[in-house]
Design an enzyme around this catalytic site. Structure first.
Site, PDB file in Angstrom:
ATOM      1  N   LYS A  62       0.848  -1.185   0.000  1.00 36.91           N
ATOM      2  CA  LYS A  62       0.000   0.000   0.000  1.00 36.91           C
ATOM      3  C   LYS A  62       0.887   1.238   0.000  1.00 36.91           C
ATOM      4  CE  LYS A  62      -3.967   1.740   2.701  1.00 36.91           C
ATOM      5  NZ  LYS A  62      -4.801   1.442   3.902  1.00 36.91           N
ATOM      6  N   SER A 141      -9.601   1.397   3.107  1.00 36.33           N
ATOM      7  CA  SER A 141      -8.826   2.209   2.194  1.00 36.33           C
ATOM      8  C   SER A 141      -7.796   1.414   1.380  1.00 36.33           C
ATOM      9  CB  SER A 141      -8.074   3.288   2.993  1.00 36.33           C
ATOM     10  OG  SER A 141      -7.195   2.686   3.932  1.00 36.33           O
ATOM     11  N   SER A 165      -9.765  -1.297   7.152  1.00 37.21           N
ATOM     12  CA  SER A 165      -9.266  -0.978   5.813  1.00 37.21           C
ATOM     13  C   SER A 165      -8.593  -2.125   5.082  1.00 37.21           C
ATOM     14  CB  SER A 165      -8.294   0.210   5.883  1.00 37.21           C
ATOM     15  OG  SER A 165      -8.983   1.388   6.208  1.00 37.21           O
TER      16      SER A 165
END
Length: 511
Positions: A62, A141, A165
């Site tokens: 990420k 996310s 997330s």
């Protein structure tokens, strides 16, 4: 050269799935030494001495996790030119184990969002499509990490989970997403959203792959002040390896808890069917099902959206264009310097959702509001943890005597003694991106926050939780794209191995 062929396939898939926007910085086919490193790993495997099970595998990160060789943007204009001088600890650990960075994945800006639509690099799209509604939400996310795994653009992906997330995108894309106990995996080199909640999470198509990654990352890091030190890790091990508790990892029947507060009226029929199938499967395997009550669950979401923005407003204060972050040009149309550098830098560098949460956090920490908001939310967070402690058979291994004594005496007497909780990861299937972004829909930004209602409680308590895909079809004919739902398994703090075991049991039998 099996690993090289696998790696080439992943890179080819990155090129063929560009429209999904899973990567901000993909791994280039023609640059870097990744191909030589994969060949070396193949040779080590042929000789029988691989560095680890992940030797030669491509793992995506990420883009809020620092990497020395690739930019780290957090999907924000505030960091659009930032290249870290060092690798995060999790990157170092995996590279030392022979893994190769497969690129940096897209996300909601600074991890603030539930659908990966708040990125200055564009919306992440799930490969799943609804009937006549186009692409579905990838969740957030860590939506880019989830899509990268689901579409075979990498072997596994690393995300971050603050309030769900990792688990929510896993549920929306039909893969496995694991949030370990808070403090087990280092956060050094991970750009902070909310320090007391942020947890590095792991995504893959199989629970066994998640376990392989977790075994490498589950180490103390002296550079991270929130990383559990060796004495605490030893204490967890000793508390959970009593004869009564250690037998759960073998053939001993498990006591499965069903939290009644998660059975809300808004639960989608397909999610309810997947939940029922999961519980029925566990019952058929000889495990017992027990209803439990977690009354503070109803207040957990509200508490989270006070605590997390409060910490975010503090963490993001450094992005001022002077000491840290990208500086916005403060000259006017005549070329003269203005006195609004700070305001323009933050105004142009942050997206709307980040601004909203900074303002919310700044308000809840203000002198007039802190007692009624932030401190009350901290009290609710403590009660949420006590609810979990009251129902698990294993006691919290790091709880102090005073913490144990503060449990309601009636709850202590009625201790249910369950091993894990099984519940939905999200209350509904993924919405379409068009519904989320259509201005005429006129939905409040608060509507998106409700997607986290089932994931936030475990985050507030710092507990391990995994989301596994389960079919919600009424005929039970195995997973399908339309009715796939995420089912969440939550364990006591430090009971990560049991959570992974139950996830594997559900996965093994094709739910």
């Amino acid at each position: 050269m099996a690993l090289l062929l696998e790696a080439e396939r992943y890179i080819a898939n990155q090129s063929s799935h560009l429209a999904l926007n899973a990567f901000i910085t993909p791994l280039s086919r023609n640059t870097g030494r990744w191909r030589d490193r994969v060949k070396d790993a193949d040779l080590r495997r042929e000789r029988g001495n691989p560095k680890s099970r992940l030797d030669g595998r491509l793992i995506a990160f990420k883009d809020n996790i620092c990497t020395r060789d690739l930019p780290t943007t957090c999907a924000s204009g505030s960091l659009k030119t930032f290249v870290s001088p060092f690798d995060a600890t999790v990157v170092q650990q995996l590279e030392n184990a022979g893994a190769i960075v497969a690129g940096k994945t897209n996300l909601d800006e600074f991890g603030m969002g539930s659908h990966s639509i708040h990125s200055q690099f564009g919306i992440v799209k799930s490969a799943r499509r609804g009937d006549d509604v186009g692409h579905l939400s990838a969740g957030g996310s860590s939506g880019g990490s989830a899509v990268a795994v689901a579409t075979d653009q990498c072997y596994s992906a690393i995300g971050t989970d603050t309030g769900g997330s990792v688990r929510l995108p896993a549920a929306f894309t039909g893969i496995v997403g694991f949030k370990p106990s808070y403090g087990l995996i280092s956060r050094w080199g991970v750009i902070a959203y909310a320090n007391s909640l942020d947890t590095v999470g792991i995504m893959a198509k199989r629970t066994s792959t998640v376990r392989d990654v977790f075994c490498i990352l589950n180490q103390h890091d002296p550079r991270d002040p929130t990383s559990l030190p060796p004495p605490s890790r030893s204490r967890i091990t000793s508390k959970l390896q009593t004869p009564q508790l250690s037998s759960r990892l073998n053939s001993s029947p498990l006591r499965i808890g069903v939290p009644l507060e998660y059975n809300i009226s808004e639960l989608a029929p397909s999610v309810r069917r997947a939940w029922y199938r999961s519980l029925e499967h566990m019952r058929q395997q000889g495990h017992t099902i027990h209803p439990v009550s977690l009354p503070m669950t109803k207040s957990a979401l509200s508490a989270y959206y006070i605590l997390a923005p409060a910490e975010a407003s503090s963490n993001l204060a450094k992005y001022d264009g002077v000491r840290y972050g990208t500086q916005t040009d403060s000259r006017n149309s005549d070329g003269k310097s203005e006195s609004y550098l700070y305001a323009r830098t933050r105004g142009e560098g942050f997206g709307s959702e980040v601004k909203r949460r900074i303002m919310l956090g700044a308000f809840s920490l203000s002198a007039d509001a802190i007692d009624n908001y932030f401190l009350q939310a901290q009290r609710i967070r403590r009660l949420v943890r006590h609810d979990f402690d009251a129902v698990f058979r294993a006691e919290h291994p790091l709880a102090s005597t005073s913490d144990t004594n503060t449990l309601n005496p009636e709850k202590k007497a009625e201790r249910t003694g369950i091993d894990v909780l099984i519940c939905p990861t999200a209350p509904s299937p993924p919405p379409s991106i068009s519904d989320l972004t259509n201005p005429s829909a006129a939905k409040s930004p608060l509507d998106a926050y409700t997607s986290d209602v089932f994931t936030v409680p475990a985050s507030l308590a710092g507990l391990p939780a995994i989301s596994v895909p389960v079919s919600g079809r009424s005929d039970g004919d195995g997973p399908t794209d339309a009715d796939l739902a995420g089912i969440q398994i939550i364990g006591q703090y430090g009971d990560d191995e049991l959570v992974l075991k139950v996830g594997e049991l559900m996965e093994k039998h094709g739910l």
